[in-house]
Design a protein around this motif. Structure first.
Motif, PDB file in Angstrom:
ATOM      1  N   ARG A   1      26.476  19.794  24.873  1.00  0.00           N
ATOM      2  CA  ARG A   1      25.236  20.370  25.385  1.00  0.00           C
ATOM      3  C   ARG A   1      24.466  21.249  24.398  1.00  0.00           C
ATOM      4  N   LEU A   2      23.929  20.607  23.384  1.00  0.00           N
ATOM      5  CA  LEU A   2      23.119  21.357  22.423  1.00  0.00           C
ATOM      6  C   LEU A   2      21.666  21.367  22.859  1.00  0.00           C
ATOM      7  N   GLY A   3      21.347  20.536  23.857  1.00  0.00           N
ATOM      8  CA  GLY A   3      19.967  20.479  24.340  1.00  0.00           C
ATOM      9  C   GLY A   3      19.027  19.851  23.319  1.00  0.00           C
ATOM     10  N   VAL A   4      19.555  18.960  22.473  1.00  0.00           N
ATOM     11  CA  VAL A   4      18.686  18.261  21.514  1.00  0.00           C
ATOM     12  C   VAL A   4      18.132  17.020  22.218  1.00  0.00           C
ATOM     13  N   ALA A   5      16.848  17.020  22.478  1.00  0.00           N
ATOM     14  CA  ALA A   5      16.266  15.891  23.207  1.00  0.00           C
ATOM     15  C   ALA A   5      16.007  14.733  22.265  1.00  0.00           C
ATOM     16  N   GLU A   6      15.836  13.560  22.868  1.00  0.00           N
ATOM     17  CA  GLU A   6      15.510  12.382  22.065  1.00  0.00           C
ATOM     18  C   GLU A   6      14.220  12.625  21.283  1.00  0.00           C
ATOM     19  N   ALA A   7      13.248  13.274  21.943  1.00  0.00           N
ATOM     20  CA  ALA A   7      11.955  13.508  21.278  1.00  0.00           C
ATOM     21  C   ALA A   7      12.146  14.330  20.001  1.00  0.00           C
ATOM     22  N   THR A   8      13.041  15.299  20.045  1.00  0.00           N
ATOM     23  CA  THR A   8      13.282  16.148  18.878  1.00  0.00           C
ATOM     24  C   THR A   8      13.898  15.312  17.754  1.00  0.00           C
ATOM     25  N   MET A   9      14.838  14.457  18.144  1.00  0.00           N
ATOM     26  CA  MET A   9      15.458  13.614  17.112  1.00  0.00           C
ATOM     27  C   MET A   9      14.438  12.642  16.528  1.00  0.00           C
ATOM     28  N   MET A  10      13.559  12.132  17.392  1.00  0.00           N
ATOM     29  CA  MET A  10      12.543  11.191  16.880  1.00  0.00           C
ATOM     30  C   MET A  10      11.611  11.903  15.906  1.00  0.00           C
ATOM     31  N   ASP A  11      11.253  13.137  16.209  1.00  0.00           N
ATOM     32  CA  ASP A  11      10.412  13.907  15.278  1.00  0.00           C
ATOM     33  C   ASP A  11      11.095  14.004  13.918  1.00  0.00           C
TER      34      ASP A  11
END
Ligand code: ATP
Length: 609
Positions: free
Chosen positions: A179-189
């Motif tokens: 649970r680091l709360g890293v969203a897919e959107a953040t990874m895509m950025d």
């Protein structure tokens, strides 16, 4: 040797980044850390890094076995790896309340001598991402007699080779608590920064992800073949496509105007969205959140096999409970009751369902997502042999607001939530993963005096007083800002909870508690407890007002003010929604403008009297 090392990544690099991610309070820092990580990650293991970062081994929809090791077994493995007896491990766990931390602390103090006796004298090599991933994969897939001992042994071995910090994160992954709360959107950025320098790259990455719902796979294609290779990404049967979503409006006139004058209007059935994939006799059913729900619906599988007249197809529809005697639609709660039943066969008998199909995305080798909706609907009709239990959604085509309103009322009378009006021009394609104006929902509750219900994410909590002492008294709720990938606060909700809701609340949020504001949260309020944004609740309020403390739409209407929901009341949890599915800040802004308009109209009407 140099060669084989170059193709892997030391797990230490990942553990260091995890630690830094836990401490960041800014989203830009989060992205910078991910960029640093992806730059160091060889193509061979980038998919594994993406999955591990989300605390997973594979995308959820694959329906592959989860790690599923209970606390007791993890403690056995920690004991094995550190040489401390099980009761010491348990004591440390109780003291720290976190098994990952307990493993870390015990690793730091481990009894070297006892270890050498147990594992021999070999010096451990540094762990790599592949080693960790492959061992966890083996643990997940081991089954049958003797598998428990084998799982413990595999985990024990891995923890033995791990450093203290690595052990902490391995345990958290195994427990399902990274649970680091890293969203897919953040990874895509971050991926767009590393693998493509332009804004178009981010769009391409997102499109590829929308078509295959597997960010690990997208990252791998990117790292191995570059950004251009993503253009060739195709819809594949068996891999869910991220669903297209609707905007909302509250009058037929506005809907027609926004959609280009004429629409295909369909009933908005109140059930569970299903994306049904068929390949010969094989059927997959995916939920709105792309979970594999195939096994919950043997009846729907059967219908798909029988009534989809194509070798391969991907169709979408809503599964709704029906009264078998009258064919009438039953409320959404009934479907929830069916889903809670353990014995699927009695569930099927007690709660029969119908499927109302509204789209087709692929048929026999042809991707239909870029085709306009009327063509899709025609293709859908051609390949479905309609029966009472498996048929197309009720629909009309109209450019007349009165007819649209009549159709809406008929939908409500039939037990639907309202209608979805769909633009029918040539560009009205299937926008995977997007909420846009090509689909507009018009629901019953928009007509009430109250504002629309909204789905908000809990980002923090305030301790209760009096009767609520010892638990949370109110939650700090936020709307989603998709452009910035941030959660911005819009109200503090303390009413509408039953005693049972309150009693369960602290436990429910426990895994998401963090010691500081999460980097993706924008808040001026300081709650007593901060959460990783994860849990979504449906909220209704009396009105939307300007607010000096809430950050939703900050400065957009007036400098120094945001928007807040007044008198919010909790309605229910929305476990079917992820944090990024919450109501957006744009929707809140729309609602605010609507409300202003309503007030002006009411004033004008009064002035005439
Ligand atoms: P809500 O909470 O209002 O159901 P949502 O966020 O789940 O909304 P939206 O895109 O806003 O999803 O609304 C569309 C949803 O309505 C779809 O996800 C689907 O489950 C449901 N639905 C029912 N009938 C239809 C239809 N004919 N066409 C499209 N969607 C439909």
């Amino acid at each position: 040797m140099g060669e084989s090392q170059a193709k892997d990544l030391e797990f230490k690099v990942l553990a260091d980044i995890f630690e830094k991610l836990e401490k960041t309070t800014k989203r830009t820092d989060m992205i910078a850390l991910l960029v640093e990580l992806f730059r160091k990650t060889p193509a061979e293991v980038i998919d594994k890094v993406v999955y591990l970062m989300q605390g997973k081994l594979y995308p959820d929809w694959m329906g592959l076995p989860e790690l599923g090791i209970g606390e007791k077994l993890i403690m056995r493995a920690v004991s094995m790896a550190t040489g401390f007896p099980a009761n010491v491990v348990e004591k440390e766990f109780k003291r720290l309340g976190d098994l990952g931390r307990a493993a870390e602390v015990l690793k730091q103090k481990k009894r070297q001598a006892a270890l050498l006796a147990f594992f021999g004298t070999q010096q451990a090599k540094p762990l790599t991402v592949s080693k960790v991933y492959n061992t966890l994969d083996k643990i997940a897939k081991t089954s049958g007699p003797g598998s428990i001992d084998l799982k413990v042994k595999l985990l024990g071995g891995l923890l033995q080779d791990a450093t203290a910090k690595e052990a902490k994160y391995i345990v958290r992954i195994v427990e399902g608590r990274l649970r680091l709360g890293v969203a897919e959107a953040t990874m895509m950025d971050a991926l767009a920064i590393v693998y493509g320098k332009t804004k178009a790259a981010r769009t391409l990455i997102e499109r590829a992800y929308n078509l295959c719902s597997d960010l690990g796979y997208v990252a791998k294609v990117l790292a191995e073949r570059g950004i251009e290779a993503l253009r060739e990404m195709k819809v594949t049967v068996g891999r869910p496509i991220r669903p297209m979503l609707a905007e909302r409006l509250s009058t037929p006139r506005e809907i027609l105007m926004k959609a280009g004058g004429k629409v295909l209007a369909e009933y908005k059935y109140d059930g569970e969205r299903a994306q049904i994939h068929k390949k010969e006799d094989q059927v997959w059913i995916f939920s709105r959140r792309l979970e594999n729900i195939t096994h919950q619906y043997p009846d729907v599988q059967e219908h798909a096999r029988k009534y989809i007249k194509a070798k391969e197809a991907i169709v979408e529809g809503e599964i709704v409970c029906i009264d078998p005697d009258t064919g009438e639609l039953r409320p959404f709660q009934e479907l929830m009751r069916r889903k809670r039943k353990h014995d699927i066969h009695t569930a099927m008998k007690d709660y029969p369902v119908s499927v109302f199909l509204f789209d087709i995305l692929y048929v026999d080798g042809e991707d239909l997502t870029e085709k306009p909706i009327l063509e899709r609907r025609k293709r859908l009709k051609e390949i479905i042999e309609e029966t009472e239990r498996f048929r197309l959604a009720e629909a009309i085509i109209t450019d007349d607001p009165d007819e649209l309103e009549k159709f809406f009322l008929k939908a409500i009378e039939s037990g639907c939530e309202g209608i979805v009006a769909k633009a029918i021009h040539q560009n009205a394609i299937y926008q995977a993963g997007a909420r846009g104006w090509l689909w507009i929902k018009y629901k019953r509750d928009y007509k009430s005096e109250m504002i629309d219900t909204v789905d908000l994410v809990a980002v923090g909590a305030f301790y209760g007083r009096g009767r609520r002492a010892g638990t949370y008294g109110a939650l700090l709720m936020a709307a989603y800002d998709p452009e910035a990938d941030m959660f911005r606060t819009v109200c503090k909700v303390g009413s509408g909870f039953t005693d049972e809701d309150l009693a369960k609340m602290a436990d429910m949020f426990k895994p998401y508690v963090i010691s500081h504001k999460h980097p993706r949260v924008d808040s001026k309020m300081e709650p007593d407890v901060w959460f990783i944004p994860q849990i979504v609740a449906e909220i209704i309020g009396a009105e939307i007002t300007l607010s000096p403390i809430h950050t939703c739409c900050w400065g957009k209407i007036k400098p120094g003010a945001g928007l807040a929901i007044r008198f919010p009341r909790f309605i229910r949890w929305r476990p079917d929604k992820g944090p990024e599915d919450a109501t957006t800040v744009h929707e809140i802004m729309e609602m605010y403008h609507k409300q202003l308009k309503r007030i002006e109209e009411a004033q004008a009407a009064r002035a005439k009297i």
